[in-house]
Enzyme design. Structure first.
Site, PDB file in Angstrom:
ATOM      1  N   ASP A 174       0.877  -1.164   0.000  1.00 44.56           N
ATOM      2  CA  ASP A 174       0.000   0.000   0.000  1.00 44.56           C
ATOM      3  C   ASP A 174       0.922   1.223   0.000  1.00 44.56           C
ATOM      4  O   ASP A 174       2.111   1.112   0.293  1.00 44.56           O
ATOM      5  CB  ASP A 174      -0.878  -0.028   1.259  1.00 44.56           C
TER       6      ASP A 174
ATOM      7  N   ASP B  35      -1.482  -0.811   6.015  1.00 45.28           N
ATOM      8  CA  ASP B  35      -1.674  -0.246   7.353  1.00 45.28           C
ATOM      9  C   ASP B  35      -3.104   0.156   7.644  1.00 45.28           C
ATOM     10  O   ASP B  35      -3.460   0.392   8.787  1.00 45.28           O
ATOM     11  CB  ASP B  35      -0.778   0.994   7.529  1.00 45.28           C
TER      12      ASP B  35
ATOM     13  N   ASP C 171      -7.050  -1.980   3.754  1.00 45.47           N
ATOM     14  CA  ASP C 171      -6.088  -3.011   3.352  1.00 45.47           C
ATOM     15  C   ASP C 171      -6.440  -4.385   3.915  1.00 45.47           C
ATOM     16  O   ASP C 171      -5.845  -5.385   3.491  1.00 45.47           O
ATOM     17  CB  ASP C 171      -4.677  -2.637   3.825  1.00 45.47           C
TER      18      ASP C 171
END
Length: 630
Positions: free
Chosen positions: A315, A516, A520
C-alpha cells in the site's frame, strides 16, 4: 463430553502434571530400584494418552482417505504395545512428548480474532432520513434504496449514495486508504462508513445493507479468513508412509527374533516425536528472535511461507510513506511577497480551519516561528476553500475552482507550475489576496527513508515489488518512482486490491501484502503472507495481518525473508538428524542392545537435540546485521 475431557487433559496444566509423574518414574529406572508399588507413569499415560487416543480415533472416523493414518495413530500403537509388555515408562514417554509438541504448535498458531469485530463497529448504526421536509433518525438497516438522507459535518455516511445537494470534503480512508479528504459535490458518490468532514450534504441512497461498500469490505475479510487453512504438522504429512513402514519393521523384528520386546522397542524408538517437535520449536525460536527486532509474527505458517514469497505488494499511504502531510513547497508568484510572508498570510487565514491541509500549513508555520495573525473575518466553503480578512488583506485559500468563483484569474504559467507539482503527487493550496493569485503552497506525504533501499534489497533477493493503492495515478506514480517500484496499480478500491493479489496468485506467484489501513484488511487476508505497520496502522489491519512491524521499519522485510529461510532449513536439519538417530536406534533394537525403556531414553535424546538446534536459531544473526556489528 469426550471432547471436553480430552481438551482438559491436553491443556498445559495437566501436561505439566504428567511430566512430573514421568520424572518420578525415571528416577527408579536410573537407580535400578523400585520406590513405588504402582508405576507413576500410569498417570502420564492416562493424562497424555487419552487425548492422543481420542485424536487418533477422530481422524480415523472423519479424515478422508490416507489421511486417516496419522502420527497420533502410530504413537498410540507404540503406547499400547509398551503397556502390553509392562513398560509403562516407555508408554508414558512417547505420549508426553507428543503432548508437549501439540502445546508448542498451538502456541505458534493461536491468535486473537478481533479484526472483524472492530471492522463491524465502523458500520454506522443510524441515518438521518428526510421525509416530507422533516428529519428523522432511523436504524441503518431500515434505510431503503432511494431514500434521501442528510449527513452533517462529523457524521459517518450510513449507506453508499449520490450527493444531490451540498458540497463537502469526505475522509474516505476507511475504504480507499487516501491520506487526504476528497472534495465532493452534487452528482458524486459517497461510501458507507466514510466521514463527512465539513459541509452538510443530502444524498440519495444507492446501495444499502449488504450491498454497501463497507459491508462488502467486512464480507471479504470474513471470506478470506475462512479460506486460511491451519498449518498441517509435518509428522501427519509423513504418517501415511511412516506408519506402515514402522509396522512392517516391527513385525519383521518379531518374526526374525521371536522376541516381542524387540518389536515393541522398534515401535517406541521410531515414534515421530522429533518430527512433532521440529516445526514448533524452530518457529518459537524464530518468533522470539523476530520479536527482539520489533517484528511480531503471529503464526508459524506465515513464517514458513514468507521464504517462498516472490512478490511483495505495498500500500502507499502509511506504508511506503509516513502517512502524514507536510508542506513541501512554498512558491511566491509576486516578487514583493517573500516565502515567509506568503506562509504567514496563509497560516493566518487557515488558523481557524479544520481542514487537514489548513492544519498542516498552520503547524508548519508554528514549527518555524512564522508569525500568525488573528483574522477579523473567517468563512469556509466545504470542498472549496476559505475566505479571511486580516489587517489590510482579503485572502482566499483553496483550489482553482474556488478562486475562479471569486473572480480570481490563474495564469497559464501558474497552471503549468501546478500541473508539475501534481505530477509529484502533491496537494495544492492557492493563495490570493485582493483579487490576485499571489502564491502556491504544496503539501505532500513523505516517502519513508528506508523504502528505496528495501526495494533494492528485495530485488537482490529475486523478489518482485508492486504498488497497490487507492490514491490517484499521479501520486502513485511519483512515489513508486522514488521507491524504485515499476509495477503500479492506482485508484483501487479494497476489492480491486484483492483481485490484483488473486491474479498474481493465479500466475503462480507467492504474494506478501504490506499495508496499514482498514481498507487493506481484505488484501492482507487474501495474500499468502500479510504484514501490517504495527505502530501507526489501524487495529483492524494489525489484527488481519500475519506479521506486524512494531517500529514501522520496512527494512525488516528482507530480514523477515531471511529468517523464514533459516527457520525452514533448521526444521529440515532437525528432522534429518532425528531420523538418523531413529534409524540407528532401530538397528540397536534389532541387535538387542536397546529395550523399550533404554530405547525411550535414546528416543528422548533425539527430541532434545531438536530443541537444542532450534534454540541456536534464536541467536543467529541476519548477515547484514553481523556485518554492521563488526
Amino acid at each position: 463430553m469426550w471432547k471436553k475431557c480430552s481438551d482438559f487433559l491436553a491443556g498445559a496444566p495437566m501436561t505439566a502434571v504428567a511430566g512430573v509423574f514421568l520424572l518420578m518414574d525415571l528416577i527408579p529406572h536410573l537407580m535400578g530400584k523400585d520406590f513405588f508399588p504402582v508405576s507413576p507413569s500410569w498417570v502420564t499415560v492416562l493424562i497424555c494418552g487419552i487425548p492422543l487416543f481420542y485424536l487418533a480415533l477422530w481422524r480415523m472416523v472423519h479424515n478422508p482417505g490416507i489421511s486417516k493414518i496419522s502420527s497420533a495413530l502410530l504413537i498410540c500403537i507404540a503406547m499400547f504395545a509398551a503397556i502390553g509388555i509392562g513398560d509403562l515408562f516407555a508408554a508414558g514417554e512417547v505420549a508426553f512428548i507428543m503432548a508437549v509438541g501439540a502445546l508448542l504448535e498451538d502456541a505458534t498458531t493461536n491468535r486473537a480474532k478481533k479484526g472483524i469485530k472492530n471492522l463491524i463497529r465502523l458500520a454506522p448504526a443510524k441515518g438521518r432520513r428526510l421525509r416530507d421536509g422533516a428529519e428523522e433518525m432511523i436504524p441503518a438497516e431500515e434505510i431503503r434504496k432511494g431514500d434521501i438522507l442528510r449527513v452533517l459535518p462529523g457524521e459517518a455516511v450510513p449507506v453508499d449514495g449520490i450527493i444531490i445537494k451540498g458540497e463537502t470534503s469526505v475522509d474516505q480512508s476507511v475504504i480507499t486508504g487516501e491520506s487526504l479528504p476528497v472534495d465532493k459535490g452534487v452528482g458524486e458518490e459517497v461510501f458507507c462508513g466514510t466521514v463527512n468532514r465539513f459541509g452538510a450534504i443530502d444524498i440519495r441512497a444507492a446501495k444499502v445493507g449488504e450491498d454497501s461498500s463497507l459491508q462488502k469490505l467486512i464480507r471479504m475479510v470474513q471470506e478470506a479468513e475462512n479460506k486460511q487453512a491451519p498449518m498441517q504438522r509435518i509428522a501427519d504429512k509423513a504418517a501415511s508412509w511412516l506408519v506402515p513402514f514402522v509396522l512392517l519393521i516391527a513385525i519383521g523384528a518379531y518374526i526374525g527374533t521371536g522376541n516381542i520386546v524387540t518389536a515393541v522397542t522398534v515401535l517406541v524408538v521410531f515414534c515421530p516425536c522429533a518430527l512433532v517437535l521440529a516445526t514448533p520449536t524452530a518457529v518459537i525460536a524464530a518468533i522470539g528472535q523476530a520479536a527482539k527486532h520489533g517484528v511480531i509474527i503471529k503464526s508459524g505458517e506465515a513464517l514458513e511461507k514468507m521464504g517462498k514469497v516472490d512478490t511483495v505488494a505495498f500500500d502507499k499511504t502509511g506504508t511506503l510513506t509516513y502517512g502524514c502531510l507536510a508542506v513541501s513547497d512554498i512558491l511566491s508568484l509576486e516578487p514583493a511577497v517573500s516565502r515567509d510572508r506568503l506562509l504567514s498570510l496563509a497560516a493566518s487565514a487557515e488558523a481557524k480551519s479544520e481542514h487537514p491541509l489548513g492544519k498542516a500549513i498552520v503547524n508548519y508555520a508554528k514549527e518555524r516561528d512564522i508569525p500568525i495573525m488573528e483574522s477579523e473575518v473567517f468563512r469556509m466553503q466545504g470542498g472549496r476553500g476559505i475566505y479571511a480578512e486580516l489587517e489590510d488583506h482579503r485572502l482566499l485559500c483553496g483550489n482553482e475552482k474556488y478562486l475562479a468563483e471569486n473572480d480570481v484569474f490563474v495564469s497559464a504559467d501558474t497552471c503549468f507550475i501546478m500541473e508539475q507539482l501534481r505530477m509529484q503527487g502533491k496537494a495544492l493550496v492557492l493563495v490570493a489576496d485582493r483579487g490576485a493569485c499571489t502564491g502556491i503552497i504544496a503539501l505532500s506525504d513523505l516517502l519513508r527513508e528506508e523504502a528505496k533501499d528495501m526495494v533494492s534489497r528485495l530485488a537482490g533477493m529475486h523478489t518482485r515489488t508492486v504498488l497497490l493503492t487507492g490514491d490517484n495515478k499521479k501520486a502513485a506514480d511519483y512515489f513508486a518512482l522514488q521507491a524504485g517500484i515499476s509495477d503500479v496499480k492506482p485508484e483501487l478500491l479494497p476489492e480491486e486490491k484483492v483481485w490484483n493479489i488473486e491474479k498474481l496468485q493465479k500466475e503462480n506467484h507467492r504474494v506478501c501484502m504490506i499495508g496499514d489501513g482498514v481498507n487493506d484488511a481484505p488484501a492482507l487476508k487474501a495474500a499468502d503472507v500479510s504484514v501490517a505497520m504495527g505502530s501507526m496502522g489501524s487495529d483492524i489491519a494489525v489484527e488481519a495481518a500475519d506479521v506486524a512491524l512494531m517500529g514501522d521499519d520496512l527494512s525488516k522485510i528482507p530480514y523477515l525473508k531471511w529468517l523464514s529461510d533459516a527457520t525452514v532449513k533448521t526444521i529440515k536439519v532437525s528432522i534429518a538428524l532425528s531420523m538418523c538417530i531413529n534409524f540407528a536406534a532401530v538397528s540397536l533394537s534389532l541387535m538387542g542392545v536397546l529395550n523399550p525403556t533404554t530405547g525411550a531414553l535414546v528416543h528422548n535424546a533425539g527430541s532434545c537435540l531438536v530443541v537444542l538446534i532450534a534454540a541456536l536459531l534464536y541467536d543467529r544473526k541476519f548477515p547484514e546485521q553481523a556485518i554492521t556489528e563488526r
